[in-house]
Design an enzyme around this catalytic site. Structure first.
Site, short mmCIF file in Angstrom:
data_model
loop_
_atom_site.label_atom_id
_atom_site.label_comp_id
_atom_site.label_asym_id
_atom_site.label_seq_id
_atom_site.Cartn_x
_atom_site.Cartn_y
_atom_site.Cartn_z
CG ASP A 1 11.36 43.97 -7.95
OD1 ASP A 1 12.45 43.00 -8.09
OD2 ASP A 1 11.05 44.66 -9.11
CG MET B 1 12.04 55.59 -7.91
SD MET B 1 12.53 54.78 -9.00
CE MET B 1 11.91 55.27 -10.48
CE LYS C 1 16.91 49.99 -6.09
NZ LYS C 1 17.52 51.01 -6.98
#
Length: 267
Positions: free
Chosen positions: A53, A187, A74
């Site tokens: 990742d 997040m 991402k």
């Protein structure tokens, strides 16, 4: 190092095997390569394929020099692979009798999709294993001398995602704001104003807040303030994702340690 051309999961030195493929979901820790577990390194050394990742330090791939390395992370909302494609990659490679390591930041079972990927692989009759990682939720604050619990200050802590899969603020934040617990939000930077508004509503404007960006890495930055002032601090320090938000009286411990020891914490 093993010879990938000969290694199959049935010969796996750590996890055993049934002769078919193996998926090992490995937590890489909060970012610093030194915070990777020994068992995680051993899994990498025996890997034929590593899917990693964006929050994983690529230097960890040196422990799997003969493996195929595939970046599936991402960055800023841009996906190299959709989750369905990652699942298919795992099954495709592991079905060849290979050992696939899915390398994920932090701990793969703490707001990662490690459990989902393991379930998908198991549904395809592949062997699965997991190597826990050091979660950024507790380790990143700790490295800044912020304990998530402390006698007399906090008896418990919440770890909450700031953004749900529907891209909305988790409803749990409102419940957490009513408690005396330390609240750790991952997040959540895009929802910072909404989060602080919930704490202000509970009369907690003066509650300490720390925001730590890229914790444990050489690019680490921190901003410390209160519920009322932290947004200004974020603007001044230009803090952004990836970052961890810590709300609670335990944040004061950092300043206390600095005062007692003369420690100059990284700002």
């Amino acid at each position: 190092m093993i010879n990938n051309s000969k290694h199959q999961s049935k010969n796996h030195p750590l996890f055993g095997g049934t002769g078919g493929g193996l998926l090992t979901v490995v937590g890489a820790g909060p970012g610093n390569v030194d915070l990777m577990t020994i068992k995680g390194i051993k899994a990498l050394q025996s890997a034929n394929v590593v899917l990693y990742d964006a929050l994983v330090d690529a230097n960890l791939l040196m422990y799997a020099p003969q493996a195929e390395h595939i970046f599936v992370g991402k960055r800023k909302g841009c996906y190299r692979y959709q989750q369905e494609q990652i699942n298919e990659l795992i099954v495709q490679r592991a079905s060849q009798g290979l050992h696939v390591v899915r390398l994920k930041g932090g701990d793969p079972f703490v707001f990662g999709r490690g459990a989902e990927e393991m379930e998908y692989a198991a549904q395809h009759r592949l062997e699965v294993a997991v190597v826990p990682g050091i979660s950024s939720a507790t380790s990143v604050p700790a490295l800044q001398h912020i304990p998530v619990t402390k006698r007399g200050a906090s008896e418990s802590f919440w770890v909450i995602t700031g953004t749900t899969k529907e891209h909305k603020l988790s409803k749990d934040v409102a419940f957490a704001a009513q408690s005396s617990a330390t609240v750790i939000i991952l997040m959540g930077m895009s929802k910072l104003s909404e989060i602080m508004a919930l704490f202000k509503k509970q009369g907690k404007s003066e509650t300490p807040v720390a925001i730590i960006q890229e914790g444990s890495t050489e690019n680490e930055k921190i901003g410390v303030g209160t519920v009322a002032s932290i947004e200004k601090e974020v603007e001044e320090k230009q803090l952004s994702n990836p970052a961890i938000i810590v709300i609670g009286e335990v944040v004061r411990h950092r300043e206390k340690i600095r005062n007692l020891t003369g420690l100059k914490a990284k700002m």
